[in-house]
Design a protein around this motif. Structure first.
Motif, PDB file in Angstrom:
ATOM      1  N   THR A  76     -68.211 -30.150  29.115  1.00  0.00           N
ATOM      2  CA  THR A  76     -66.768 -30.291  28.932  1.00  0.00           C
ATOM      3  C   THR A  76     -66.098 -30.976  30.108  1.00  0.00           C
ATOM      4  O   THR A  76     -66.394 -30.668  31.274  1.00  0.00           O
ATOM      5  N   TRP A  77     -65.215 -31.897  29.792  1.00  0.00           N
ATOM      6  CA  TRP A  77     -64.347 -32.511  30.795  1.00  0.00           C
ATOM      7  C   TRP A  77     -63.491 -31.407  31.419  1.00  0.00           C
ATOM      8  O   TRP A  77     -63.147 -30.418  30.754  1.00  0.00           O
ATOM      9  N   ALA A  78     -63.154 -31.569  32.690  1.00  0.00           N
ATOM     10  CA  ALA A  78     -62.283 -30.600  33.373  1.00  0.00           C
ATOM     11  C   ALA A  78     -61.253 -31.370  34.207  1.00  0.00           C
ATOM     12  O   ALA A  78     -61.497 -32.522  34.581  1.00  0.00           O
ATOM     13  N   PRO A  79     -60.117 -30.743  34.483  1.00  0.00           N
ATOM     14  CA  PRO A  79     -59.059 -31.457  35.218  1.00  0.00           C
ATOM     15  C   PRO A  79     -59.398 -31.646  36.696  1.00  0.00           C
ATOM     16  O   PRO A  79     -60.275 -30.990  37.248  1.00  0.00           O
ATOM     17  N   HIS A  80     -58.653 -32.533  37.337  1.00  0.00           N
ATOM     18  CA  HIS A  80     -58.844 -32.795  38.772  1.00  0.00           C
ATOM     19  C   HIS A  80     -57.568 -33.432  39.304  1.00  0.00           C
ATOM     20  O   HIS A  80     -56.700 -33.822  38.514  1.00  0.00           O
ATOM     21  N   MET A  90     -58.985 -26.692  32.004  1.00  0.00           N
ATOM     22  CA  MET A  90     -59.693 -25.972  33.078  1.00  0.00           C
ATOM     23  C   MET A  90     -60.411 -24.742  32.514  1.00  0.00           C
ATOM     24  O   MET A  90     -59.760 -23.877  31.905  1.00  0.00           O
ATOM     25  N   PRO A  91     -61.733 -24.621  32.681  1.00  0.00           N
ATOM     26  CA  PRO A  91     -62.436 -23.447  32.166  1.00  0.00           C
ATOM     27  C   PRO A  91     -61.940 -22.141  32.793  1.00  0.00           C
ATOM     28  O   PRO A  91     -61.819 -22.023  34.022  1.00  0.00           O
ATOM     29  N   ARG A 138     -61.290 -17.115  29.152  1.00  0.00           N
ATOM     30  CA  ARG A 138     -60.974 -17.318  27.728  1.00  0.00           C
ATOM     31  C   ARG A 138     -61.851 -18.455  27.171  1.00  0.00           C
ATOM     32  O   ARG A 138     -62.378 -18.363  26.071  1.00  0.00           O
ATOM     33  N   THR A 139     -62.000 -19.509  27.951  1.00  0.00           N
ATOM     34  CA  THR A 139     -62.857 -20.632  27.532  1.00  0.00           C
ATOM     35  C   THR A 139     -64.277 -20.123  27.293  1.00  0.00           C
ATOM     36  O   THR A 139     -64.900 -20.418  26.267  1.00  0.00           O
ATOM     37  N   MET A 140     -64.793 -19.366  28.274  1.00  0.00           N
ATOM     38  CA  MET A 140     -66.171 -18.870  28.165  1.00  0.00           C
ATOM     39  C   MET A 140     -66.328 -17.941  26.969  1.00  0.00           C
ATOM     40  O   MET A 140     -67.408 -17.856  26.373  1.00  0.00           O
ATOM     41  N   SER A 141     -65.252 -17.218  26.589  1.00  0.00           N
ATOM     42  CA  SER A 141     -65.350 -16.277  25.463  1.00  0.00           C
ATOM     43  C   SER A 141     -65.555 -17.015  24.145  1.00  0.00           C
ATOM     44  O   SER A 141     -65.961 -16.426  23.154  1.00  0.00           O
ATOM     45  N   ARG A 142     -65.258 -18.315  24.123  1.00  0.00           N
ATOM     46  CA  ARG A 142     -65.480 -19.109  22.897  1.00  0.00           C
ATOM     47  C   ARG A 142     -66.964 -19.464  22.737  1.00  0.00           C
ATOM     48  O   ARG A 142     -67.404 -19.841  21.667  1.00  0.00           O
ATOM     49  N   ALA A 143     -67.719 -19.411  23.833  1.00  0.00           N
ATOM     50  CA  ALA A 143     -69.149 -19.747  23.789  1.00  0.00           C
ATOM     51  C   ALA A 143     -69.958 -18.500  23.388  1.00  0.00           C
ATOM     52  O   ALA A 143     -69.391 -17.442  23.128  1.00  0.00           O
ATOM     53  N   ALA A 144     -71.289 -18.639  23.357  1.00  0.00           N
ATOM     54  CA  ALA A 144     -72.157 -17.496  23.016  1.00  0.00           C
ATOM     55  C   ALA A 144     -72.002 -16.402  24.081  1.00  0.00           C
ATOM     56  O   ALA A 144     -71.630 -16.677  25.226  1.00  0.00           O
ATOM     57  N   GLU A 188     -60.154 -27.411  38.895  1.00  0.00           N
ATOM     58  CA  GLU A 188     -61.204 -27.866  37.969  1.00  0.00           C
ATOM     59  C   GLU A 188     -61.790 -26.676  37.187  1.00  0.00           C
ATOM     60  O   GLU A 188     -62.066 -26.801  35.986  1.00  0.00           O
ATOM     61  N   VAL A 189     -61.986 -25.544  37.878  1.00  0.00           N
ATOM     62  CA  VAL A 189     -62.551 -24.335  37.258  1.00  0.00           C
ATOM     63  C   VAL A 189     -61.849 -23.115  37.870  1.00  0.00           C
ATOM     64  O   VAL A 189     -61.637 -23.071  39.092  1.00  0.00           O
ATOM     65  N   ALA A 190     -61.533 -22.127  37.021  1.00  0.00           N
ATOM     66  CA  ALA A 190     -60.840 -20.922  37.512  1.00  0.00           C
ATOM     67  C   ALA A 190     -61.785 -20.039  38.331  1.00  0.00           C
ATOM     68  O   ALA A 190     -62.979 -19.938  38.023  1.00  0.00           O
ATOM     69  N   ASP A 191     -61.217 -19.390  39.332  1.00  0.00           N
ATOM     70  CA  ASP A 191     -61.970 -18.411  40.141  1.00  0.00           C
ATOM     71  C   ASP A 191     -62.762 -17.448  39.255  1.00  0.00           C
ATOM     72  O   ASP A 191     -63.923 -17.139  39.521  1.00  0.00           O
ATOM     73  N   GLU A 192     -62.093 -16.946  38.204  1.00  0.00           N
ATOM     74  CA  GLU A 192     -62.703 -15.895  37.372  1.00  0.00           C
ATOM     75  C   GLU A 192     -63.996 -16.362  36.701  1.00  0.00           C
ATOM     76  O   GLU A 192     -64.843 -15.536  36.358  1.00  0.00           O
ATOM     77  N   VAL A 193     -64.143 -17.671  36.519  1.00  0.00           N
ATOM     78  CA  VAL A 193     -65.393 -18.206  35.941  1.00  0.00           C
ATOM     79  C   VAL A 193     -66.446 -18.366  37.034  1.00  0.00           C
ATOM     80  O   VAL A 193     -67.591 -17.939  36.886  1.00  0.00           O
ATOM     81  N   LEU A 194     -66.034 -18.969  38.142  1.00  0.00           N
ATOM     82  CA  LEU A 194     -66.999 -19.208  39.236  1.00  0.00           C
ATOM     83  C   LEU A 194     -67.516 -17.902  39.829  1.00  0.00           C
ATOM     84  O   LEU A 194     -68.646 -17.829  40.304  1.00  0.00           O
TER      85      LEU A 194
END
Ligand code: CP
Length: 336
Positions: free
Chosen positions: A173-177, A274-275, A278-284, A300-306
């Motif tokens: 997935t593309w992410a912002p910058h 930006m992942p 919530r984004t990850m919850s759409r995946a498996a 680019e990516v939220a703290d909660e994902v990293l």
């Protein structure tokens, strides 16, 4: 003499051979692989992972590395044939590459996109000049078109988590910058994942298409390996059922047509890409999160994902060592 500056230098068979050896040596480290050998590392751009992982490969393998930072203690280098060298580039690669080849056994080169657009990046002028004029094998440490060692490390990380990458659903997935970035990393993930037989879904906003030549090459690999590739402008559509989410920012297709302010505004308009969790919850449920690093947190990516246990970004970076050790050994075996 075998150069590896693009995934096509390996093809699906070479990708498989390098990954299989990397996995095996991760379980049981080999003896001294490169005794007495010197890797010359030419950096036109900064690095943390690439620089340390390649040097570690050489030092742990009984060899050594010479690191050259172009323009910082090393002459600025010209690559254009026929150039009138009346500006700041004091040395031409026609001399520099063969001269360096007298002192080292392999040459690594890092040279990002010059910002001249996707067509220029396709030509990949600087790394191809090294290929032309070096008399020792050249390995890419990321160039305008590709970052093959990153792509190999990405796929190794997927294989370790899921056992196999055959038909593995993965989303790029593309992410912002804050600024338009080159396409070398997304190109390499697409090419490597396709060469490894993944079911790749690519999601990006309209106007951020990857180059048709990269897509055609990836399609050929997918056909050869039983994988598949789909493209969408809907992030959620790509994510459904994905076992891995690979986030990366890249610039618009017609980047050269935008003023700096316009491109910044365009990138900001897609901040919703930006992942997040919530984004990850759409995946498996067991989906892994990947990013090549460095990453701008909360842009680019939220703290909660990293910071989530599903993030594999540090393992992914660590795998750079393992795939590069295997790749340099493979290159040497092909060059004999
Ligand atoms: N991913 C990667 O190549 O990192 P560096 O730019 O730090 O080398």
């Amino acid at each position: 003499m075998k150069h590896v500056t693009h995934i096509k230098d390996l093809g699906p068979e070479g990708v498989e051979a390098v990954l299989a050896q990397a996995e095996a040596w991760k379980q049981k480290a080999p003896g001294s692989l490169f005794p007495g050998s010197i890797l010359g590392m030419v950096f036109f751009n900064p690095s943390l992972r690439t620089r340390t992982s390649f040097e570690a490969v050489m030092l742990r393998g009984g060899g050594s590395a010479i690191i050259l930072d172009v323009g910082a203690g090393v002459w600025k280098l010209e690559h254009r044939e026929g150039a009138v060298m009346n500006a700041d580039r004091a040395e031409h690669l026609k001399e520099a590459a063969p001269v360096l080849s007298r002192f080292v056994d392999m040459l690594g080169v890092r040279t990002f996109s010059q910002g001249g657009g996707d067509e220029e990046d396709e030509v990949d002028p600087i790394i191809n000049a090294f290929r032309k004029w070096a008399t020792v094998p050249v390995v890419s440490m990321e160039s305008a078109r590709e970052h093959p060692c990153q792509g190999l490390a990405d796929v190794l990380t997927l294989r370790e988590k899921f056992g196999t990458t055959k038909k593995l659903p993965v989303t790029l997935t593309w992410a912002p910058h804050i600024k338009p970035l080159p396409k070398a990393v997304p190109n390499s993930f697409l090419l490597s994942a396709a060469a490894a037989g993944c079911e790749v879904r690519v999601a990006h906003p309209p106007g951020f298409e990857l180059h048709p030549a990269v897509r055609a090459e990836a399609e050929a690999y997918a056909k050869a390996t039983g994988g598949s590739i789909t493209y969408t402008h809907e992030q959620d559509e790509a994510l459904a059922g994905s076992r891995a989410v690979y986030a990366k920012s890249w610039g618009p297709t017609a980047a050269a047509a935008f003023s700096p302010n316009d491109v910044t505004a365009l990138l900001a308009s897609y901040s919703g890409w930006m992942p997040t969790l919530r984004t990850m919850s759409r995946a498996a449920k067991d989906a892994a999160f990947l990013h090549c690093l460095p990453v701008r947190r909360n842009v680019e990516v939220a703290d909660e994902v990293l910071d989530h246990p599903s993030s594999r970004v540090v393992d992914e970076a660590g795998n750079r060592f393992h795939v590069q050790r295997s790749l340099l050994h493979w290159m040497r075996s092909q060059s004999r």
